[in-house]
Structures are given as C-alpha cells and as structure tokens.
Design an enzyme around this catalytic site. Structure first.
Site, PDB file in Angstrom:
ATOM      1  N   CYS A 244       3.976   6.975  19.845  1.00 36.86           N
ATOM      2  CA  CYS A 244       2.642   6.374  19.699  1.00 36.86           C
ATOM      3  C   CYS A 244       1.883   6.407  21.028  1.00 36.86           C
ATOM      4  O   CYS A 244       0.667   6.647  21.058  1.00 36.86           O
ATOM      5  CB  CYS A 244       2.751   4.935  19.208  1.00 36.86           C
ATOM      6  SG  CYS A 244       3.535   4.788  17.592  1.00 36.86           S
TER       7      CYS A 244
HETATM    8  C1  BEZ Z   1       7.432   5.974  18.401  1.00 40.73           C
HETATM    9  O1  BEZ Z   1       6.204   5.888  18.504  1.00 40.73           O
HETATM   10  O2  BEZ Z   1       8.095   6.556  19.255  1.00 40.73           O
HETATM   11  C2  BEZ Z   1       8.132   5.373  17.242  1.00 40.73           C
HETATM   12  C3  BEZ Z   1       7.615   4.240  16.617  1.00 40.73           C
HETATM   13  C4  BEZ Z   1       8.297   3.679  15.549  1.00 40.73           C
HETATM   14  C5  BEZ Z   1       9.462   4.252  15.103  1.00 40.73           C
HETATM   15  C6  BEZ Z   1       9.945   5.410  15.715  1.00 40.73           C
HETATM   16  C7  BEZ Z   1       9.288   5.974  16.776  1.00 40.73           C
END
Ligand code: BEZ
Length: 211
Positions: free
Chosen positions: A45
């Site tokens: 994210c």
């Molecule tokens: C991420 O943004 O890395 C992420 C967020 C939630 C679950 C898995 C990865």
C-alpha cells in the site's frame, strides 16, 4: 449487490485527510477514480500511494480526480502520510478517506469476506462525468496495482465516450483504433473521412481521431 458497469456510483459523505467529502459534489463535472487499499502502514500500500501521488499530474491532465480509502482512522492516515513521502519520494497530494465504520466500503462492496473479512481489497472504480461506473477492477492484497494501466484505460474510456470507436488489445494513446461494428460503412465515411482498413467486415481499423 455488487456495483456493475453503468450503475450510478453511490454518493456518500466521509471524512478524509482533506476534510469532509461529499462525494458527488467533490467529483464535480469531471472524471474520478475511487480506490481502496487494505491497510495503512503496510508495504505494498505504501508503494501504491506514493505512485498515485507521483501520477497526480497525469490524472489531472485527463480531468480525473483521485481519492483513496481504507478502514483505518484519520489519525493513522495522517501519520502514515509521512512514511509515504519519506520512502516513496512523493507526498500524499490527494484525499484518503477514513472509513472505520465501513460505510463506503460496504456501499462499494470493497470487503470480500472470503479473502479477508475486515480489510478492503484493492478495488478501483473509474467514474464518468455522468457519475456512472465506467470501470471496476479488483486486486488481492498481495498484488500491487499498475496505475499506468489505470491511466491507459482512462484514455480509452475518454476516447470511446467521444467517438464511435473501440480500442484493441494493448492499445495505447496514439495507436490505431477500431470502428464500432454498429456503425455502417456509409456513416463511417462521414465520421472517418480519411478512411480505414477493412481487415474483416467487422474489423475496421482507422487512425485515432483527434480529440
Ligand atoms: C500490503 O500493502 O503490503 C499488504 C496489506 C494487507 C495485506 C497484505 C499486504
């Protein structure tokens, strides 16, 4: 029920990093991209939000406003913004909706319980000036999106909204386009005076119309 292409994008009022947003009013007469991410302070994210911030000018020149969302609270969004700027080199320059009560997430069916019953998936909605949903795509949490692809689709959506054309596989702005099969050759002559190539009667290729 899930939102479908052509449905009106539901209106809502929500708190964001840029203050209270009345969605339809905020969209105004232009195009919009509403996208969700699963969680603040997570690696994928963080890279996505930095990329969207870097592309703000590319969205703006297409008359597109961008807005993000997660179920995290506003304080988290504000604290995380510093990490995005520090690690991605671009400060958050678009609003992030805080949706801890999942009001918007539920309206847009952004929580897919068989994937995760509390976090939003990576949803993208492109909304036209008529407030209708023109595109929706969903990625899992583990896969970061390609926002160049979102821009490419917007180019296609904006072109095909104006002209009676469709865009072929892997099309990019400036490439040849396809005359829609519903347009007769007679009518096509008026719309495309420079002509076209008939590969098959249903596959007519012409230069991309000038805006
Ligand atoms: C991420 O943004 O890395 C992420 C967020 C939630 C679950 C898995 C990865």
């Amino acid at each position: 029920m899930a939102l479908r292409l052509g449905d009106e994008a539901p209106n809502f009022t929500a708190e964001s990093t840029d203050g209270t947003i009345q969605f339809h009013e905020w969209l105004g007469d232009g195009w919009g991209v509403l996208f969700s991410h699963p969680k603040d302070f997570t690696p994928v994210c963080t890279t996505e939000l930095g990329r969207v911030a870097a592309l703000k000018g590319d969205f703006a020149k297409r008359n597109v406003k961008v807005i993000g969302l997660s179920v995290d609270p506003l304080d988290d969004h504000r604290a995380w913004a510093g990490d995005i700027e520090e690690t991605q080199g671009h400060a958050l320059n678009f609003p992030l909706i805080a949706d801890p009560e999942r009001k918007v997430a539920d309206l847009y069916d952004m929580i897919h319980p068989n994937a995760n019953d509390t976090l939003t998936v990576r949803s993208v909605f492109v909304i036209g000036p008529d407030k209708k949903v023109k595109l929706s795509i969903t990625y899992p949490a583990s896969t970061g999106r390609n926002f160049d692809e979102i821009l490419r689709v917007i180019d296609s959506l904006q072109l095909t909204a104006k002209h009676q054309v469709a865009t072929p596989v892997d099309w990019r702005d400036g490439d040849d386009v396809i005359i829609v099969p519903s347009l007769s050759d007679e009518d096509a002559k008026k719309k495309f005076p420079n002509g076209w190539k008939t590969v098959k009667p249903y596959l007519r290729v012409t230069a991309q119309p000038k805006s």
